[in-house]
Design a protein around this motif. Structure first.
Motif, PDB file in Angstrom:
ATOM      1  N   VAL A  41     -12.356  26.470   6.628  1.00 60.39           N
ATOM      2  CA  VAL A  41     -10.384  26.877   6.470  1.00 60.39           C
ATOM      3  C   VAL A  41     -10.409  27.533   5.018  1.00 60.39           C
ATOM      4  N   ALA A  42     -11.532  27.815   3.934  1.00 61.15           N
ATOM      5  CA  ALA A  42     -10.908  28.350   3.411  1.00 61.15           C
ATOM      6  C   ALA A  42     -11.675  29.980   3.265  1.00 61.15           C
ATOM      7  N   ALA A  43     -10.621  30.658   3.367  1.00 57.82           N
ATOM      8  CA  ALA A  43     -11.763  32.246   3.411  1.00 57.82           C
ATOM      9  C   ALA A  43     -10.871  33.154   2.147  1.00 57.82           C
ATOM     10  N   GLN A  44     -11.598  34.169   1.699  1.00 54.27           N
ATOM     11  CA  GLN A  44     -11.272  35.090   0.340  1.00 54.27           C
ATOM     12  C   GLN A  44     -11.952  36.692   1.100  1.00 54.27           C
ATOM     13  N   ALA A  47     -21.554  34.242 -12.693  1.00 53.53           N
ATOM     14  CA  ALA A  47     -22.184  32.142 -12.216  1.00 53.53           C
ATOM     15  C   ALA A  47     -23.756  32.198 -11.997  1.00 53.53           C
ATOM     16  N   PHE A  48     -23.676  33.152 -11.724  1.00 50.78           N
ATOM     17  CA  PHE A  48     -25.638  33.357 -11.329  1.00 50.78           C
ATOM     18  C   PHE A  48     -26.838  33.706 -12.411  1.00 50.78           C
ATOM     19  N   ASN A  55     -17.336  41.816 -11.170  1.00 54.97           N
ATOM     20  CA  ASN A  55     -16.497  39.551 -10.675  1.00 54.97           C
ATOM     21  C   ASN A  55     -15.119  40.007 -11.677  1.00 54.97           C
ATOM     22  N   VAL A  56     -14.178  40.058 -10.564  1.00 51.97           N
ATOM     23  CA  VAL A  56     -12.664  39.525 -11.644  1.00 51.97           C
ATOM     24  C   VAL A  56     -12.055  38.427 -10.761  1.00 51.97           C
ATOM     25  N   CYS A  57     -13.104  37.474  -9.888  1.00 48.23           N
ATOM     26  CA  CYS A  57     -12.407  36.364  -9.462  1.00 48.23           C
ATOM     27  C   CYS A  57     -11.712  35.431 -10.596  1.00 48.23           C
ATOM     28  N   THR A  58     -10.779  34.907 -10.140  1.00 49.96           N
ATOM     29  CA  THR A  58     -10.042  34.206 -11.044  1.00 49.96           C
ATOM     30  C   THR A  58      -9.545  32.767 -10.993  1.00 49.96           C
ATOM     31  N   ASP A  59      -9.935  32.799  -9.883  1.00 52.18           N
ATOM     32  CA  ASP A  59     -10.464  30.980  -9.278  1.00 52.18           C
ATOM     33  C   ASP A  59     -11.739  30.026  -9.642  1.00 52.18           C
ATOM     34  N   GLN A  60     -11.658  29.772 -11.321  1.00 48.31           N
ATOM     35  CA  GLN A  60     -12.784  29.431 -11.523  1.00 48.31           C
ATOM     36  C   GLN A  60     -13.835  28.154 -11.218  1.00 48.31           C
ATOM     37  N   SER A  61     -12.773  27.508 -10.464  1.00 50.53           N
ATOM     38  CA  SER A  61     -13.052  26.026  -9.721  1.00 50.53           C
ATOM     39  C   SER A  61     -14.766  26.160  -9.686  1.00 50.53           C
ATOM     40  N   ALA A  62     -15.542  25.195  -9.811  1.00 47.89           N
ATOM     41  CA  ALA A  62     -16.507  24.991  -9.185  1.00 47.89           C
ATOM     42  C   ALA A  62     -17.437  24.639  -7.990  1.00 47.89           C
ATOM     43  N   THR A  63     -15.739  23.610  -6.969  1.00 43.55           N
ATOM     44  CA  THR A  63     -15.762  24.224  -5.781  1.00 43.55           C
ATOM     45  C   THR A  63     -17.116  25.162  -4.550  1.00 43.55           C
ATOM     46  N   ARG A  64     -18.231  23.673  -4.474  1.00 44.12           N
ATOM     47  CA  ARG A  64     -19.055  25.185  -3.615  1.00 44.12           C
ATOM     48  C   ARG A  64     -18.666  24.493  -2.192  1.00 44.12           C
ATOM     49  N   ALA A  65     -18.000  25.560  -1.067  1.00 43.12           N
ATOM     50  CA  ALA A  65     -17.602  25.250  -0.275  1.00 43.12           C
ATOM     51  C   ALA A  65     -17.658  26.539   0.497  1.00 43.12           C
ATOM     52  N   PRO A  66     -18.281  26.611   2.414  1.00 42.45           N
ATOM     53  CA  PRO A  66     -17.730  27.312   3.519  1.00 42.45           C
ATOM     54  C   PRO A  66     -17.153  28.961   3.016  1.00 42.45           C
ATOM     55  N   ARG A  67     -17.720  29.994   2.749  1.00 40.10           N
ATOM     56  CA  ARG A  67     -16.663  30.892   2.567  1.00 40.10           C
ATOM     57  C   ARG A  67     -16.646  32.015   3.203  1.00 40.10           C
ATOM     58  N   ASP A 119     -26.143  19.358   3.733  1.00 44.00           N
ATOM     59  CA  ASP A 119     -26.751  19.200   2.854  1.00 44.00           C
ATOM     60  C   ASP A 119     -27.912  20.059   3.120  1.00 44.00           C
ATOM     61  N   SER A 120     -28.504  20.713   4.067  1.00 41.30           N
ATOM     62  CA  SER A 120     -29.117  22.399   4.186  1.00 41.30           C
ATOM     63  C   SER A 120     -28.557  22.268   3.255  1.00 41.30           C
ATOM     64  N   SER A 121     -26.799  23.135   3.078  1.00 47.41           N
ATOM     65  CA  SER A 121     -26.604  24.698   2.863  1.00 47.41           C
ATOM     66  C   SER A 121     -25.415  24.381   2.297  1.00 47.41           C
ATOM     67  N   ILE A 122     -25.096  23.871   1.128  1.00 46.17           N
ATOM     68  CA  ILE A 122     -23.778  23.516  -0.058  1.00 46.17           C
ATOM     69  C   ILE A 122     -22.517  24.199  -0.240  1.00 46.17           C
ATOM     70  N   GLY A 123     -22.920  25.584  -0.123  1.00 48.05           N
ATOM     71  CA  GLY A 123     -21.651  27.143  -0.037  1.00 48.05           C
ATOM     72  C   GLY A 123     -21.820  27.468  -1.225  1.00 48.05           C
ATOM     73  N   LEU A 124     -21.052  27.833  -1.230  1.00 46.42           N
ATOM     74  CA  LEU A 124     -20.560  28.739  -2.465  1.00 46.42           C
ATOM     75  C   LEU A 124     -19.768  28.567  -3.324  1.00 46.42           C
ATOM     76  N   SER A 125     -19.421  28.607  -4.791  1.00 43.37           N
ATOM     77  CA  SER A 125     -17.739  28.563  -5.585  1.00 43.37           C
ATOM     78  C   SER A 125     -17.331  29.916  -5.250  1.00 43.37           C
ATOM     79  N   LEU A 126     -16.252  30.452  -5.672  1.00 42.14           N
ATOM     80  CA  LEU A 126     -15.911  31.619  -5.372  1.00 42.14           C
ATOM     81  C   LEU A 126     -16.037  32.980  -6.744  1.00 42.14           C
ATOM     82  N   THR A 127     -17.060  31.984  -7.605  1.00 40.61           N
ATOM     83  CA  THR A 127     -16.931  32.968  -8.290  1.00 40.61           C
ATOM     84  C   THR A 127     -18.709  33.873  -8.194  1.00 40.61           C
TER      85      THR A 127
END
Length: 246
Positions: A16-19, A37-38, A193-205, A226-234
């Motif tokens: 669902v989430a696509a950037q 964030a790295f 990196n100019v990402c303005t969405d600073q949510s810490a939520t990791r998801a498929p991207r 469990d094997s691949s949690i995903g990334l925050s936007l940052t």
């Protein structure tokens, strides 16, 4: 002999989430640099193979801030001869729900030699209506802000110029657009990196980037497993920079 076509399936996809990550250009809004964030990360290339001449798929595993995940890239050389366009359900012009694979298969039935497909934009999960604009081969398929969201857009002009931004940029450029789609936010500008969405939520991207030499590439990060949690936007923005996006 039919021309190879890289079909970018934009709607009604499983992720669902696509950037999007985009190169320097007209954008119509101000951007400020964000802190990386790295804090600690490592990337390992697991496999790489050409799908056709000029289009390469590469698989990676990575660890970011102590969390392990996976992602793949599709890299399109500027002189590959592979073309890129959005797709709608059943490869038609109507709003609806469909999978990326089925949209690609429909395009094959319509005579395209599809070599890769990937999801994009956000959409109404009940109706499949995209939040952003869709322009396909110069035709307006879904209008700007029809879904009631002031979504940004990304696209290519008939001359191959990358264009992105808000409604003011779209109003200026739409007669020249050959392909276009909606996007959530700009992640990278001038290699920063100019990402303005600073949510810490990791998801498929899912993201698209342009390198300094004009190479276009897509990145899809696995997530919510469990094997691949995903990334925050940052984190996604930092990874796109690592892959060469400007």
């Amino acid at each position: 002999m039919k021309k190879k076509r890289w079909l970018a399936a934009l709607l009604a996809a499983g992720i669902v989430a696509a950037q999007c990550v985009l190169p320097a250009g007209e954008n119509g809004f101000s951007l400020t640099q964000q802190v990386s964030a790295f804090t600690s990360w490592s990337i390992q290339q697991d496999a790489s193979r050409p799908l056709v001449s000029g289009l390469t798929q590469t698989e990676y595993s990575y660890t970011v801030n102590g969390v392990s995940s996976r992602y793949i890239t599709l890299t399109l050389s500027p002189d590959s001869g592979v073309t890129l366009r959005p797709a709608m359900p059943s490869d038609g012009v109507s709003v609806g729900r469909d999978t990326v694979r089925d949209m690609a298969n429909s395009a094959v039935l319509h005579g395209d030699n599809v070599v890769a497909a990937i999801n994009g934009d956000m959409y109404n999960i009940n109706t499949g209506e995209p939040w952003g604009v869709v322009i396909q081969n110069g035709d307006l398929i879904h209008g700007y802000n029809v879904a009631g969201r002031d979504w940004l857009f990304f696209g290519f002009t008939k001359d191959g110029e990358v264009v992105y931004g808000d409604k003011s940029v779209y109003d200026q450029k739409w007669p020249e657009l050959e392909q276009a789609m909606g996007l959530h936010c700009v992640l990278v500008e001038n290699g920063v990196n100019v990402c303005t969405d600073q949510s810490a939520t990791r998801a498929p991207r899912t993201a698209v980037g342009v390198k300094k030499d004009g190479t276009v590439f897509f990145l899809a990060a696995d997530g919510r497993q469990d094997s691949s949690i995903g990334l925050s936007l940052t984190e996604l923005a930092d990874l796109m920079i690592k892959e060469g996006a400007v």
